[in-house]
Design an enzyme around this catalytic site. Structure first.
Site, mmCIF file in Angstrom:
data_model
loop_
_atom_site.group_PDB
_atom_site.id
_atom_site.type_symbol
_atom_site.label_atom_id
_atom_site.label_comp_id
_atom_site.label_asym_id
_atom_site.label_seq_id
_atom_site.Cartn_x
_atom_site.Cartn_y
_atom_site.Cartn_z
ATOM 1 N N TYR A 178 -12.906 -23.705 5.602
ATOM 2 C CA TYR A 178 -12.698 -22.246 5.628
ATOM 3 C C TYR A 178 -12.046 -21.812 6.941
ATOM 4 O O TYR A 178 -11.087 -21.053 6.960
ATOM 5 C CB TYR A 178 -14.038 -21.534 5.449
ATOM 6 C CG TYR A 178 -13.904 -20.052 5.223
ATOM 7 C CD1 TYR A 178 -13.926 -19.516 3.934
ATOM 8 C CD2 TYR A 178 -13.730 -19.165 6.297
ATOM 9 C CE1 TYR A 178 -13.781 -18.155 3.721
ATOM 10 C CE2 TYR A 178 -13.581 -17.798 6.093
ATOM 11 C CZ TYR A 178 -13.609 -17.299 4.805
ATOM 12 O OH TYR A 178 -13.461 -15.948 4.595
ATOM 13 N N PHE B 110 14.685 -5.668 0.420
ATOM 14 C CA PHE B 110 14.390 -6.170 -0.923
ATOM 15 C C PHE B 110 13.419 -5.178 -1.587
ATOM 16 O O PHE B 110 12.714 -4.453 -0.896
ATOM 17 C CB PHE B 110 13.789 -7.584 -0.847
ATOM 18 C CG PHE B 110 13.432 -8.111 -2.202
ATOM 19 C CD1 PHE B 110 14.419 -8.378 -3.133
ATOM 20 C CD2 PHE B 110 12.111 -8.319 -2.563
ATOM 21 C CE1 PHE B 110 14.090 -8.825 -4.406
ATOM 22 C CE2 PHE B 110 11.772 -8.767 -3.835
ATOM 23 C CZ PHE B 110 12.767 -9.022 -4.752
ATOM 24 N N ASP B 111 13.386 -5.147 -2.934
ATOM 25 C CA ASP B 111 12.549 -4.185 -3.695
ATOM 26 C C ASP B 111 11.123 -4.073 -3.187
ATOM 27 O O ASP B 111 10.604 -2.977 -3.021
ATOM 28 C CB ASP B 111 12.356 -4.579 -5.168
ATOM 29 C CG ASP B 111 13.576 -5.067 -5.857
ATOM 30 O OD1 ASP B 111 14.615 -5.199 -5.203
ATOM 31 O OD2 ASP B 111 13.477 -5.316 -7.067
ATOM 32 N N ASP C 202 13.522 -10.775 7.624
ATOM 33 C CA ASP C 202 12.872 -11.096 6.351
ATOM 34 C C ASP C 202 13.558 -12.403 5.947
ATOM 35 O O ASP C 202 14.656 -12.414 5.406
ATOM 36 C CB ASP C 202 13.130 -9.969 5.338
ATOM 37 C CG ASP C 202 12.605 -10.309 3.943
ATOM 38 O OD1 ASP C 202 12.182 -11.465 3.728
ATOM 39 O OD2 ASP C 202 12.634 -9.428 3.065
ATOM 40 N N ALA D 150 13.112 -15.098 3.963
ATOM 41 C CA ALA D 150 12.842 -15.879 2.746
ATOM 42 C C ALA D 150 13.862 -17.005 2.540
ATOM 43 O O ALA D 150 13.511 -18.100 2.118
ATOM 44 C CB ALA D 150 12.835 -14.955 1.529
ATOM 45 N N LYS E 274 10.508 -19.359 -1.429
ATOM 46 C CA LYS E 274 11.945 -19.650 -1.473
ATOM 47 C C LYS E 274 12.224 -20.869 -0.582
ATOM 48 O O LYS E 274 12.026 -21.999 -0.985
ATOM 49 C CB LYS E 274 12.746 -18.419 -1.012
ATOM 50 C CG LYS E 274 12.825 -17.308 -2.063
ATOM 51 C CD LYS E 274 11.634 -16.409 -2.059
ATOM 52 C CE LYS E 274 11.800 -15.194 -2.944
ATOM 53 N NZ LYS E 274 10.581 -14.385 -3.002
ATOM 54 N N HIS F 188 11.262 -2.000 -15.713
ATOM 55 C CA HIS F 188 11.885 -3.185 -16.311
ATOM 56 C C HIS F 188 10.885 -4.275 -16.668
ATOM 57 O O HIS F 188 11.131 -5.067 -17.561
ATOM 58 C CB HIS F 188 12.964 -3.737 -15.378
ATOM 59 C CG HIS F 188 12.467 -4.126 -14.027
ATOM 60 N ND1 HIS F 188 11.987 -3.208 -13.134
ATOM 61 C CD2 HIS F 188 12.349 -5.330 -13.441
ATOM 62 C CE1 HIS F 188 11.616 -3.847 -12.037
ATOM 63 N NE2 HIS F 188 11.822 -5.136 -12.200
HETATM 64 N N1 F0G Z 1 11.846 -10.496 0.643
HETATM 65 C C1 F0G Z 1 12.859 -11.024 -0.071
HETATM 66 C C2 F0G Z 1 14.228 -11.072 0.514
HETATM 67 C C3 F0G Z 1 12.612 -11.503 -1.377
HETATM 68 O O1 F0G Z 1 13.623 -12.012 -2.072
HETATM 69 C C4 F0G Z 1 11.304 -11.430 -1.894
HETATM 70 C C5 F0G Z 1 11.016 -11.904 -3.252
HETATM 71 C C6 F0G Z 1 10.286 -10.887 -1.098
HETATM 72 C C7 F0G Z 1 10.603 -10.437 0.167
HETATM 73 C C8 F0G Z 1 8.881 -10.770 -1.596
HETATM 74 O O2 F0G Z 1 8.262 -11.992 -1.601
HETATM 75 O O3 F0G Z 1 7.775 -12.432 -4.025
HETATM 76 O O4 F0G Z 1 6.713 -13.771 -2.184
HETATM 77 O O5 F0G Z 1 6.026 -11.448 -2.564
HETATM 78 N N2 F0G Z 1 11.902 -12.121 -4.132
HETATM 79 C C9 F0G Z 1 11.696 -12.658 -5.477
HETATM 80 C C10 F0G Z 1 12.993 -12.652 -6.226
HETATM 81 C C11 F0G Z 1 10.584 -12.019 -6.227
HETATM 82 O O6 F0G Z 1 12.975 -12.946 -7.441
HETATM 83 O O7 F0G Z 1 14.055 -12.420 -5.639
HETATM 84 P P1 F0G Z 1 7.132 -12.432 -2.662
#
Ligand code: F0G
Length: 461
Positions: free
Chosen positions: A75, A127-128, A218, A220, A261, A452
């Site tokens: 833990y 990102f969204d 960010d 990823a 990623k 969506h």
């Molecule tokens: N930032 C970027 C640039 C991303 O592409 C994503 C996720 C996230 C943050 C969020 O990370 O999914 O681990 O919580 N992108 C995925 C996609 C979902 O399909 O492009 P997460």
């Protein structure tokens, strides 16, 4: 002298295989109807080639599976945590390393600490989930992409860049004291998986320093971004990608990563930074929602696999194969008259459905219609980025045209081979020939938030 071969091969051999979901067209027609023309509602085993996302869908290496077996599940103070921390500190140089279960958990925690009403986060493009978490905190998310990013047809080497002059104008108007963070998304997922140049990162760094604004990455897809810098930016051709990645992190004050990623794992993430005040507050939130400091919502084995993945991803033969596969798909589509965001991105190809299907009106969701046709004819699953995803409606409930109608074909890492991609290209060639027969869709029902994922649609009359 060693001969330089032209063919770029997958630099791995396959030890474990899974069957693909083989179906007939008739079966897929039924599946589509039952799923209400929403590909999120389809069982994955009915998909032949799944290009829905590159997130958490990659294949781990034998070394990573070995790491899974020796993961320490204590833990507190697990050995796997220290392996994870050492790897991230070595790569990024940041002193505070906080594990989280995935990228958006880092976003939720960070913007919980620094966001809030009246604040504004600036970016090349959020990102969204980043945008959603900024806005959930009460703050505003502002994007400053370069103009070249919005011209899909004309190739440019670094369409992920930020418009530094526009950013500065905004900082002056808003007041730097109201901007707690600038985030550079590498690569820029929202605008085609396009890279950011080192020159642009340096310019944004300078701007942030001038106004006392911290800059985060960010990150990823940091390795894909670093490899693009090696390929396309003057002065980097002879640099090891690891050094380029380290230089990117050196310019920043912190970073967060969806490790699903470029850490080549199926789940995980981290927040890493130098600011001790922010990290202390973030750890409080971490304990509340994710878990203790040394596991943060992950199993010890996941931490171990991330540590290994972060090293593997910087292998240049891997990156060469990775970037080449997306380019190969993009070139194949262009040759068959399928318009894309050009050049192809690092993690996939974004098809311009607006240009491909001009006979379908935005309110009949051309990108969603194309995604459904792709599934019907070829069993391939992509994702709509368009009027359905943006989901904006007027007061009569009519959908407002989104600025873009794209189908993203995101490529899982180390999963598909060149013949799978040849197949995708062939299916697109077939669709291109009969594209006039592709019909639009209409919404039967859709929730107001993130429509969506769960919307129900039917063929338009
Ligand atoms: N930032 C970027 C640039 C991303 O592409 C994503 C996720 C996230 C943050 C969020 O990370 O999914 O681990 O919580 N992108 C995925 C996609 C979902 O399909 O492009 P997460």
């Amino acid at each position: 002298m060693e001969h330089k071969w032209k063919t770029i091969i997958e630099p791995f051999k396959i030890k474990s295989v899974e069957p693909l979901g083989l179906t007939t067209r008739a079966e897929r027609a039924t599946v589509l109807e039952r799923a209400h023309y929403n590909l999120f509602n389809i069982r994955a085993e009915k998909v032949l080639i799944d290009l829905l996302t590159d997130s958490g869908t990659g294949a781990m290496s034998a070394a990573q599976w070995g790491g899974i077996m020796v993961g320490d599940e204590s833990y507190a103070g697990a050995r796997s945590y220290y392996n994870f921390e050492t790897e991230i500190k070595g790569l990024t140089g940041f002193t505070e390393v906080i594990p989280v279960h995935q990228g958006r958990a880092a976003e939720k925690i960070l913007f919980g600490v620094i966001g809030g009403k009246g604040k504004c986060i600036i970016s090349n493009s959020h990102f969204d989930t980043t945008r959603a978490n900024v806005e959930f905190s009460g703050a505003e998310a502002m994007d400053f992409p370069v103009k070249a990013a919005l011209n899909f047809d004309k190739p440019a080497p670094f369409k992920g860049n930020a418009d530094v002059a526009a950013m500065e104008k905004f900082i002056k108007a808003k007041g730097a004291e109201n901007i707690p963070l600038c985030v550079m998304t590498v690569t820029n997922n929202s605008l085609g998986g396009q890279p950011v140049s080192m020159e642009n990162l340096k310019a944004v760094r300078e701007l942030c320093t001038k106004y006392g604004i911290p800059m985060f990455l960010d990150c990823a897809r940091f390795a894909e971004n670093a490899y693009f810098i090696k390929l396309r930016e003057k002065g980097y051709a002879g640099c090891p990608v690891r050094d380029i990645a380290e230089e990117m992190f050196e310019l920043a004050d912190g970073a967060w990563m969806s490790s699903k990623k470029d850490a080549l794992v199926n789940i995980g993430g981290f927040l890493a930074l130098n600011n001790k005040d922010w990290s202390a507050k973030a750890r409080q939130m971490l304990i509340l929602t994710e878990g203790f400091n040394t596991y943060g919502g992950l199993a010890g084995r996941d931490l171990e696999a991330i540590a290994i993945g972060l090293r593997e991803v910087l292998d240049e033969s891997y990156l060469q194969y990775r970037i080449r596969s997306a380019a190969y798909l993009g070139e194949g589509l262009l040759k068959r008259g399928v318009p894309i965001i050009n050049p192809p991105g690092g993690h996939g190809v974004y098809v311009n459905a607006k240009k491909f299907l001009p006979h379908i009106k935005p309110e009949n969701f051309p990108a969603q219609a194309l995604a459904c046709a792709l599934y019907l004819e070829g069993g391939i699953r992509g994702v709509e980025i368009g009027t359905l995803m943006f989901g904006k409606r007027d007061k009569n409930g009519k959908y407002l045209a989104a600025p873009m109608e794209l189908v993203r074909l995101a490529m899982p890492r180390r999963v598909y081979t060149q013949s799978h991609i040849d197949y995708v290209i062939e299916v697109f060639g077939y669709l291109a020939k009969g594209k006039k027969a592709i019909k639009g869709l209409e919404v039967v029902e859709a929730p107001p938030i993130l429509p969506h994922f769960t919307a129900k649609l039917k063929p338009a009359k």
